[in-house]
Design a protein around this motif. Sequence first.
Motif, mmCIF file in Angstrom:
data_model
loop_
_atom_site.group_PDB
_atom_site.id
_atom_site.type_symbol
_atom_site.label_atom_id
_atom_site.label_comp_id
_atom_site.label_asym_id
_atom_site.label_seq_id
_atom_site.Cartn_x
_atom_site.Cartn_y
_atom_site.Cartn_z
ATOM 1 N N ARG A 17 0.826 -1.214 0.000
ATOM 2 C CA ARG A 17 0.000 0.000 0.000
ATOM 3 C C ARG A 17 0.856 1.257 0.000
ATOM 4 N NH1 ARG A 17 -2.786 1.162 4.213
ATOM 5 N NH2 ARG A 17 -4.345 2.353 3.081
ATOM 6 N N GLY A 18 2.032 1.154 -0.577
ATOM 7 C CA GLY A 18 2.939 2.291 -0.561
ATOM 8 C C GLY A 18 2.940 3.081 -1.851
ATOM 9 N N ILE A 19 3.512 4.279 -1.781
ATOM 10 C CA ILE A 19 3.640 5.130 -2.962
ATOM 11 C C ILE A 19 4.534 4.461 -4.006
ATOM 12 C CG2 ILE A 19 4.602 7.319 -3.790
ATOM 13 C CD1 ILE A 19 3.684 8.552 -1.100
ATOM 14 N N GLY A 20 5.554 3.753 -3.555
ATOM 15 C CA GLY A 20 6.479 3.124 -4.488
ATOM 16 C C GLY A 20 5.815 2.120 -5.401
ATOM 17 N N ARG A 21 5.009 1.229 -4.816
ATOM 18 C CA ARG A 21 4.360 0.222 -5.660
ATOM 19 C C ARG A 21 3.347 0.869 -6.601
ATOM 20 N NH1 ARG A 21 2.459 -5.969 -4.535
ATOM 21 N NH2 ARG A 21 4.326 -5.888 -3.229
ATOM 22 N N ALA A 22 2.601 1.840 -6.108
ATOM 23 C CA ALA A 22 1.654 2.547 -6.980
ATOM 24 C C ALA A 22 2.390 3.231 -8.130
ATOM 25 C CB ALA A 22 0.869 3.571 -6.168
ATOM 26 N N THR A 23 3.567 3.777 -7.843
ATOM 27 C CA THR A 23 4.369 4.422 -8.883
ATOM 28 C C THR A 23 4.835 3.409 -9.905
ATOM 29 O OG1 THR A 23 5.099 6.169 -7.371
ATOM 30 C CG2 THR A 23 6.476 5.741 -9.302
ATOM 31 N N ALA A 24 5.249 2.246 -9.437
ATOM 32 C CA ALA A 24 5.681 1.193 -10.357
ATOM 33 C C ALA A 24 4.545 0.797 -11.295
ATOM 34 C CB ALA A 24 6.179 -0.012 -9.564
ATOM 35 N N HIS A 25 3.335 0.706 -10.756
ATOM 36 C CA HIS A 25 2.172 0.402 -11.598
ATOM 37 C C HIS A 25 1.923 1.510 -12.612
ATOM 38 C CE1 HIS A 25 0.333 -3.333 -10.223
ATOM 39 N NE2 HIS A 25 0.621 -3.003 -8.971
ATOM 40 N N ALA A 26 2.010 2.764 -12.182
ATOM 41 C CA ALA A 26 1.767 3.888 -13.083
ATOM 42 C C ALA A 26 2.789 3.928 -14.218
ATOM 43 C CB ALA A 26 1.790 5.197 -12.303
ATOM 44 N N LEU A 27 4.035 3.648 -13.897
ATOM 45 C CA LEU A 27 5.082 3.637 -14.919
ATOM 46 C C LEU A 27 4.878 2.477 -15.895
ATOM 47 C CD1 LEU A 27 8.078 4.521 -12.597
ATOM 48 C CD2 LEU A 27 7.231 5.939 -14.481
ATOM 49 N N ALA A 28 4.498 1.320 -15.359
ATOM 50 C CA ALA A 28 4.239 0.167 -16.224
ATOM 51 C C ALA A 28 3.062 0.439 -17.148
ATOM 52 C CB ALA A 28 3.978 -1.073 -15.374
ATOM 53 N N ALA A 29 2.028 1.107 -16.618
ATOM 54 C CA ALA A 29 0.871 1.448 -17.433
ATOM 55 C C ALA A 29 1.252 2.386 -18.575
ATOM 56 C CB ALA A 29 -0.215 2.085 -16.569
ATOM 57 N N ALA A 30 2.309 3.171 -18.365
ATOM 58 C CA ALA A 30 2.793 4.098 -19.397
ATOM 59 C C ALA A 30 3.741 3.414 -20.383
ATOM 60 C CB ALA A 30 3.489 5.281 -18.746
ATOM 61 N N GLY A 31 4.029 2.139 -20.141
ATOM 62 C CA GLY A 31 4.838 1.381 -21.086
ATOM 63 C C GLY A 31 6.256 1.060 -20.660
ATOM 64 N N TRP A 32 6.675 1.566 -19.514
ATOM 65 C CA TRP A 32 8.031 1.291 -19.051
ATOM 66 C C TRP A 32 8.192 -0.173 -18.630
ATOM 67 C CZ3 TRP A 32 11.989 4.954 -18.543
ATOM 68 C CH2 TRP A 32 11.620 6.304 -18.670
ATOM 69 N N SER A 33 9.375 -0.723 -18.831
ATOM 70 C CA SER A 33 9.775 -1.916 -18.103
ATOM 71 C C SER A 33 10.119 -1.436 -16.698
ATOM 72 C CB SER A 33 11.010 -2.576 -18.743
ATOM 73 O OG SER A 33 10.696 -3.034 -20.050
ATOM 74 N N VAL A 34 9.858 -2.249 -15.685
ATOM 75 C CA VAL A 34 9.984 -1.768 -14.315
ATOM 76 C C VAL A 34 10.840 -2.708 -13.469
ATOM 77 C CG1 VAL A 34 8.743 -1.184 -12.194
ATOM 78 C CG2 VAL A 34 7.757 -0.583 -14.408
ATOM 79 N N ALA A 35 11.775 -2.106 -12.742
ATOM 80 C CA ALA A 35 12.604 -2.842 -11.792
ATOM 81 C C ALA A 35 12.274 -2.372 -10.384
ATOM 82 C CB ALA A 35 14.083 -2.634 -12.088
ATOM 83 N N ILE A 36 11.926 -3.317 -9.529
ATOM 84 C CA ILE A 36 11.614 -3.032 -8.131
ATOM 85 C C ILE A 36 12.826 -3.401 -7.292
ATOM 86 C CG2 ILE A 36 10.084 -3.515 -6.190
ATOM 87 C CD1 ILE A 36 8.617 -2.293 -8.546
#
Length: 253
Positions: A17-36
Amino acid sequence: MSVSDRTAIVTGAGSRRGIGRATAHALAAAGWSVAILDIDEASAKDAATEIAERHRVQTLGVNCDVTDERSVEQALGALADAMPPVGALVNNAGITSPTPFLQVTGEEWDRIFAVNVRGAYNITREVVAGMAERGFGRVVFLSSVSAERGGGIFGGVAYSAAKAAQLGFARALAREVGPSGITVNSVAPGFVDTDITAGKLDPRRKAELVAGIPVGRAGQVDDVADLIAYLCREESGYITGATYDVNGGAHIH
């Protein structure tokens, strides 16, 4: 390259429930590959799996202690072997401390700065070099309203000082790396419903906080995540050295 050919790193994004995970989702939705990257490896991998399944992008969850240079090097090495080149870095990893100043030990002070400031330094130094070589980069720091108003809901002096250090870090870095096609910005959230705040406020105190917010509600993680994704766009290349307040009007200056 488009964002689909680049990786966005989000540190400290394991929390559900953190800002980080929500940000990762938002970036992925924009097309980025994502590294956590998270000190909790299981959470990092869980987040990566969740994001890959929902957005159908390439992801990787890696154990990383941002305060440890060797750990950062190993994490970035794993990324280099498995993911597209890094195009964005979100310095989200951080810890808070509500301890009153006269009760803050030197050990606690150092711990707060180690994660929030030295940790951001450790990974940003490594990532920005590659961004400069490729002529493109987006760096976003997660600061806090505490840095601007002097303390906050949970942030005491140590936390406020560390988050203010991030603002200076971001502004000076923006000047230095701008000619290389890299933007550096900060986001300063106010009261946001996350795992950090959940259960730590009694209903009366929460009601008092919300009453002081002009928009009449607590912030949600997506309120912050969407702004970060905006700052990471290719089209946002003329925005740098800025600090964006996300506090519902609770602190206007």
